[in-house]
Scaffold this active site. Structure first.
Site, short mmCIF file in Angstrom:
data_model
loop_
_atom_site.label_atom_id
_atom_site.label_comp_id
_atom_site.label_asym_id
_atom_site.label_seq_id
_atom_site.Cartn_x
_atom_site.Cartn_y
_atom_site.Cartn_z
N TYR A 136 0.86 -1.19 0.00
CA TYR A 136 0.00 0.00 0.00
C TYR A 136 0.89 1.23 0.00
O TYR A 136 1.51 1.56 1.00
CB TYR A 136 -0.92 -0.02 1.23
CG TYR A 136 -1.92 1.12 1.32
CD1 TYR A 136 -2.08 2.05 0.31
CD2 TYR A 136 -2.71 1.25 2.45
CE1 TYR A 136 -2.99 3.08 0.40
CE2 TYR A 136 -3.63 2.28 2.56
CZ TYR A 136 -3.77 3.19 1.53
OH TYR A 136 -4.68 4.22 1.64
N LYS A 164 -1.10 -1.14 -4.26
CA LYS A 164 -2.20 -0.18 -4.24
C LYS A 164 -1.57 1.19 -4.38
O LYS A 164 -0.93 1.70 -3.46
CB LYS A 164 -2.99 -0.29 -2.94
CG LYS A 164 -4.11 0.75 -2.81
CD LYS A 164 -4.80 0.67 -1.45
CE LYS A 164 -5.85 1.76 -1.32
NZ LYS A 164 -6.50 1.73 0.03
#
Length: 303
Positions: A136, A164
């Site tokens: 992330y 992400k």
């Protein structure tokens, strides 16, 4: 390691009772409804899920309840947001034992990591589990950019399979593909640039506002995947004012209030977050009411 992660993955809220205790049954009902409405995967215990507001034991309870509700119908991924690398590694082991399908790993919380420290943290978590790992990357919120050079190091760890991308710089998506080809599955992580990201090759969209309007989110993804951008834009432009709520500090409160207005959950958050009030609350209500009054008829789109 190969994964088939693509499509719309809502980063779901964690439902609480009025006294701020966990409401696991409400969370399970929410997950079941989202899956029935066509989402392609589920992210629990992310930022919207108030990961850092829960105890270690509560997080495991949420994972077990989510595992039961999802029941293998779509991939179930958990956020990993801990203050130390050791705690994050232990969380990864516990999530694997519970039966979660993958992990979305954040840099260490509270401490602002240098790039080499973030790399060490991510690698140690990945090495402590057999689960596939999504990195992330959100430098705006977490103060460290997992750069292309960092991803080069991480690419050597076989179970780090996805990213992400939440830099808010859509150029990064093309740069990832130019440098790594299809080594990583790339998800867009910012709601209000998701369509642009899909057009540039992102294979998925991790979304907060999908919790409120899942069918419209899925329709945007499907139309974009088919190259039907003019049709996708019609829904996108309607959705954009609400999607902006995902990019402000009170995104959790905004999303949970919108969920409540839509009859999909409760707005209760855990302190120090407090429910919205005054002009900020009215703004979310007005945006939601405008969206409902102008909601597109999805029946006109052949999906």
């Amino acid at each position: 390691m190969q994964v088939n992660w693509k499509g719309v993955y809502p980063a779901v809220s964690t439902q609480f009772n009025k006294d701020e205790s966990l409401n696991l049954s409400a969370s399970q009902q929410m997950l079941d409804r989202l899956i029935n409405e066509g989402v392609n995967g589920i992210i629990v215990c992310g930022t919207v899920g108030e990961n850092c507001s829960m105890s270690a034991a509560e997080k495991r309870q949420v994972l077990a309840a989510a595992k039961e509700a999802v029941n293998g119908r779509v991939p179930l991924i958990s956020g990993v947001a801990e203050t130390t690398t050791a705690l994050a590694a232990q969380y990864a082991k516990d999530a694997e034992a519970i039966g979660i399908d993958g992990l979305m790993v954040l840099p260490g919380m509270v401490y602002r990591s240098a790039p080499h420290e973030a790399i060490h943290h991510l690698l140690q978590v990945a090495k402590n589990t057999a689960l596939p790992v999504m990195v992330y990357n959100n430098p705006i919120s977490y103060s460290v950019d997992i750069s292309l050079d960092s991803m080069e190091v991480l690419s050597e760890q076989p179970n780090i399979v996805a990213v992400k991308e939440s830099t808010e710089d859509t150029r990064r998506i093309s740069e990832l593909y130019n440098r790594f080809g299809n080594r990583f599955t790339v998800f867009s992580g910012v709601d209000d640039i998701a369509l642009e990201s899909l057009m540039l090759g992102a294979t998925g969209w991790i979304s907060g506002l999908t919790n409120v309007f899942p069918q419209e989110s899925v329709a945007i993804y499907k139309l974009a995947a088919q190259g039907r951008y003019a049709e996708a834009l019609e829904i996108w432009r309607w959705f954009l004012p609400l999607l902006r709520l995902d990019t402000i500090p009170t995104l959790v409160q905004c999303i949970k209030l919108a969920e409540q207005l839509a009859g999909r959950g409760a707005e209760t958050v855990r302190a120090p977050r407090l429910a919205l009030s005054g002009a900020e609350r009215q703004r979310v209500i007005s945006l939601f009411e405008q969206a409902m009054a102008t909601r597109p008829d999805l029946r006109k789109f052949t999906l």
